[in-house]
Structure formats: structure tokens, C-alpha cells
Design a protein around this motif. Structure first.
Motif, short mmCIF file in Angstrom:
data_model
loop_
_atom_site.label_atom_id
_atom_site.label_comp_id
_atom_site.label_asym_id
_atom_site.label_seq_id
_atom_site.Cartn_x
_atom_site.Cartn_y
_atom_site.Cartn_z
N ARG A 68 0.85 -1.20 0.00
CA ARG A 68 0.00 0.00 0.00
C ARG A 68 0.88 1.25 0.00
O ARG A 68 1.91 1.30 0.66
N GLY A 69 0.47 2.26 -0.76
CA GLY A 69 1.07 3.58 -0.65
C GLY A 69 2.14 3.92 -1.67
O GLY A 69 2.67 5.03 -1.65
N PHE A 70 2.44 3.00 -2.59
CA PHE A 70 3.54 3.25 -3.55
C PHE A 70 3.33 2.38 -4.77
O PHE A 70 2.32 1.69 -4.92
N GLU A 71 4.32 2.41 -5.68
CA GLU A 71 4.31 1.59 -6.89
C GLU A 71 5.52 0.67 -6.90
O GLU A 71 6.58 1.05 -6.41
N SER A 86 -4.23 -8.88 -6.68
CA SER A 86 -5.63 -9.04 -6.32
C SER A 86 -6.55 -8.05 -7.02
O SER A 86 -7.78 -8.16 -6.92
N SER A 87 -5.99 -7.08 -7.75
CA SER A 87 -6.83 -6.16 -8.52
C SER A 87 -7.10 -6.68 -9.93
O SER A 87 -7.79 -6.04 -10.71
N GLY A 88 -6.51 -7.85 -10.25
CA GLY A 88 -6.72 -8.44 -11.56
C GLY A 88 -5.56 -8.26 -12.51
O GLY A 88 -5.58 -8.76 -13.64
N GLY A 89 -4.53 -7.53 -12.10
CA GLY A 89 -3.35 -7.36 -12.94
C GLY A 89 -2.48 -8.59 -12.93
O GLY A 89 -2.56 -9.43 -12.02
N GLY A 90 -1.64 -8.71 -13.94
CA GLY A 90 -0.72 -9.83 -13.97
C GLY A 90 -0.25 -10.14 -15.36
O GLY A 90 -0.61 -9.47 -16.34
N GLY A 91 0.57 -11.17 -15.47
CA GLY A 91 1.12 -11.56 -16.75
C GLY A 91 2.53 -12.06 -16.59
O GLY A 91 2.96 -12.44 -15.49
N VAL A 92 3.27 -12.07 -17.68
CA VAL A 92 4.66 -12.51 -17.69
C VAL A 92 5.54 -11.36 -18.13
O VAL A 92 5.27 -10.70 -19.14
N ILE A 93 6.60 -11.09 -17.34
CA ILE A 93 7.59 -10.09 -17.71
C ILE A 93 8.75 -10.84 -18.37
O ILE A 93 9.44 -11.62 -17.72
N GLY A 94 8.94 -10.61 -19.67
CA GLY A 94 10.03 -11.25 -20.40
C GLY A 94 11.24 -10.36 -20.46
O GLY A 94 11.23 -9.21 -20.00
N TRP A 100 4.89 -2.30 -14.21
CA TRP A 100 4.72 -1.12 -13.35
C TRP A 100 3.38 -1.26 -12.63
O TRP A 100 2.33 -1.05 -13.22
N MET A 101 3.42 -1.64 -11.37
CA MET A 101 2.21 -1.89 -10.61
C MET A 101 1.98 -0.77 -9.59
O MET A 101 2.83 -0.54 -8.74
N PRO A 142 -5.78 0.88 -7.35
CA PRO A 142 -4.64 0.18 -7.94
C PRO A 142 -4.76 0.11 -9.46
O PRO A 142 -5.88 0.11 -10.01
N LYS A 143 -3.61 0.07 -10.13
CA LYS A 143 -3.62 -0.12 -11.58
C LYS A 143 -2.33 -0.81 -11.99
O LYS A 143 -1.39 -0.96 -11.19
#
Length: 292
Positions: A68-71, A86-94, A100-101, A142-143
Motif C-alpha cells: 500500500r502507498g507506492f508503486e 488481487s486487482s486483476g493485474g498480472g502476466g509474464v515479464i520477459g 509497473w504496478m 490500484p492499476k
């Protein structure tokens, strides 16, 4: 314009593991005078220097944890990371990609070696940064922003010197791929041997360089080897990076957020009361749900 000189060069500290998948050298905050206030808005920098992980059927990493409170910003140089929040973001970082969350009001997060990379094993090299948020944005929604290597905007340097990958901010008219809450610049600078790149940031911006590959000269004077971090003074605006050999340098520069910092573990707020609230909200399940 005057020269922005080197304040210090920091060697990598002894590594430690975060979970079982990230072997990191901590540069921010640390005993190098690189505390959260001095380096704002960059309040944490962990560097997983190039390290070989043997094949594993069980992906290594870090289980579910709150923010909480930062990126959080993850820059991948070698290897692949799978992540979810938990906000639904995600994937694979290649390789060459950036995640950037924006945790802001709160998320649960987990990150592991990507399954196929884990099974094959290989060199793993990453940077994770925490970027602070101003008080007015700490409780925003969140984004998530994710960029593959191909999606990051690039500025080609003159004289075939190399390329500046503009993750955030602006470099000579090339805008960064990521949006930010406060003014900051984040580049991957890739230079050929004996080539030079020029930079200019406001004197008050907190500015650091991390040598990912190769070795460099800053302002034609200060030699910096691989895996070392350079802190530049808050005086002057312009500086140069010259590659002694083919080199990759992470360049960070940002306007400091001149607000109180109250930090505890994965929470970075402005007051102790807000920290207590963050812990209570987490314990009450207000950060959502994420399966471990």
C-alpha cells in the motif's frame, strides 16, 4: 548549464534472498546515505545481479504479500517472471520488459519465475524499484502497466552510439511508455564501446545510475564498474556517460516528494496512524483475495 557531479559510487552489498527466487543486492534504502528521503521518489532499489538458477519443476519466487502507498516497478534483463495481484493485474515479464504496478490503496501480490524458464533454468537478472506516491494519491485505485521490450519507446542516439529505452519521463523528445504520478525519468541506456550519451535533469532531482552490464565513465572522469550504483549531486544539471565497453545503464532521476515518510514492511504512508490503518485493513481482508 553546469555539470552534475558524482557524489558517490556504491559497490553492491552482500546479496540476500527475497523469497527463494530473487537474489538481490539492496541499494535503497541502505547505509550508503541512500535513504528514502535522499532518493525520493525512489524509495527502494533491489538489484538481482546476473545469477544462474538451475532447472526446477517448482517455480521459485515470492508468495502472496500486501502493498500500500507506492508503486513497484520490475525491469527484466535476463529470465522471465510471472506475477499476479488481487486487482486483476498480472502476466509474464520477459527479457527487456517492464511491469509497473500501482499498489496505491492496497493490493495482494505474488511473483514467481515463469514456469518454462523455471523448468529450463538459466541466467536471471532483474531490478525492482519502489516509487513513492504523494499523499493525495496513496489511496487511489490500484492499476497495472505492462510493457514488452517492443512496446518501450526508444530514442536512437547519433553516431550509432546506441539507444535510450525511455521507460518513463522524456529523453530529447521521446516520451516514456509509462505514466507516472510525479515527474520522474527512467531509462535503459545501451551504449557501444567508446560511445557517449548526454543527459540533463533539474539540479534538485535525485539522480542515480546503475551499471547493469559493462563499465562506464561519468563526466569523462569517474570510472564505474558493472553492478555498481552512482549517486549524482543535487547541483548542476548536465552529465555524460561514456561506455568503456558495450554497456547497459539504468538511469533514474526524479523530483523529490517533500512529504513525511512512514514506512513499515510493505506499507509506505505519511503517518504512523496511516500505517496502523493499513495493517488493520490488511488483517480485515480489505486488500482483496489472491490464491497462493
Amino acid at each position: 548549464m553546469s555539470t552534475k557531479k558524482v557524489e558517490l559510487v556504491a559497490a553492491p552489498r552482500a546479496p540476500h534472498f527475497v523469497g527463494d527466487g530473487f537474489r538481490v543486492h539492496n541499494f535503497i534504502p541502505s547505509g550508503f546515505r541512500l535513504d528514502m528521503e535522499r532518493m525520493s521518489p525512489f524509495i527502494m532499489l533491489d538489484y538481482n545481479s546476473k545469477f544462474y538458477f538451475p532447472p526446477s519443476e517448482e517455480p521459485k519466487g515470492v508468495g502472496v504479500h500486501p502493498h500500500r502507498g507506492f508503486e513497484t516497478v520490475t525491469v527484466a534483463y535476463k529470465g522471465k517472471v510471472a506475477h499476479h495481484d488481487s486487482s486483476g493485474g498480472g502476466g509474464v515479464i520477459g527479457e527487456g520488459g517492464v511491469q509497473w504496478m500501482t499498489a496505491a490503496s492496497g493490493v495482494l501480490h505474488k511473483e514467481y519465475h515463469e514456469e518454462e524458464f523455471s523448468k529450463a533454468g538459466g541466467d536471471f537478472q532483474m531490478v525492482q524499484l519502489w516509487v513513492n506516491l504523494p499523499a493525495k494519491d496513496k489511496m487511489s485505485s490500484p492499476k497495472y502497466q505492462g510493457f514488452s521490450k517492443e512496446q518501450i519507446n526508444k530514442h536512437t542516439l547519433d553516431d550509432e552510439a546506441g539507444v535510450v529505452e525511455v521507460i518513463a519521463g522524456n529523453y530529447k523528445g521521446t516520451a516514456g511508455s509509462a505514466s507516472t504520478f510525479t515527474p520522474l525519468h527512467m531509462y535503459n541506456v545501451k551504449l557501444g564501446k567508446d560511445k557517449t550519451a548526454h543527459f540533463s535533469f533539474p539540479a534538485e532531482y535525485n539522480t542515480a545510475l546503475l551499471v547493469i552490464e559493462g563499465s562506464i565513465l561519468v563526466n569523462d572522469h569517474e570510472k564505474v564498474p558493472t553492478d555498481h550504483l552512482v549517486l549524482l549531486e543535487n547541483k548542476g544539471e548536465e552529465f555524460t556517460i561514456k561506455a568503456i565497453e558495450n554497456s547497459t545503464v539504468l538511469v533514474l532521476s526524479g523530483e523529490p516528494i517533500n512529504e513525511p515518510i512512514a514506512a513499515q514492511g510493505p506499507f509506505v504512508m505519511n503517518t504512523r496512524e496511516e500505517l496502523v490503518q493499513a495493517i488493520n485493513d490488511f488483517n480485515m481482508g480489505k486488500f482483496g483475495y489472491l490464491e497462493d
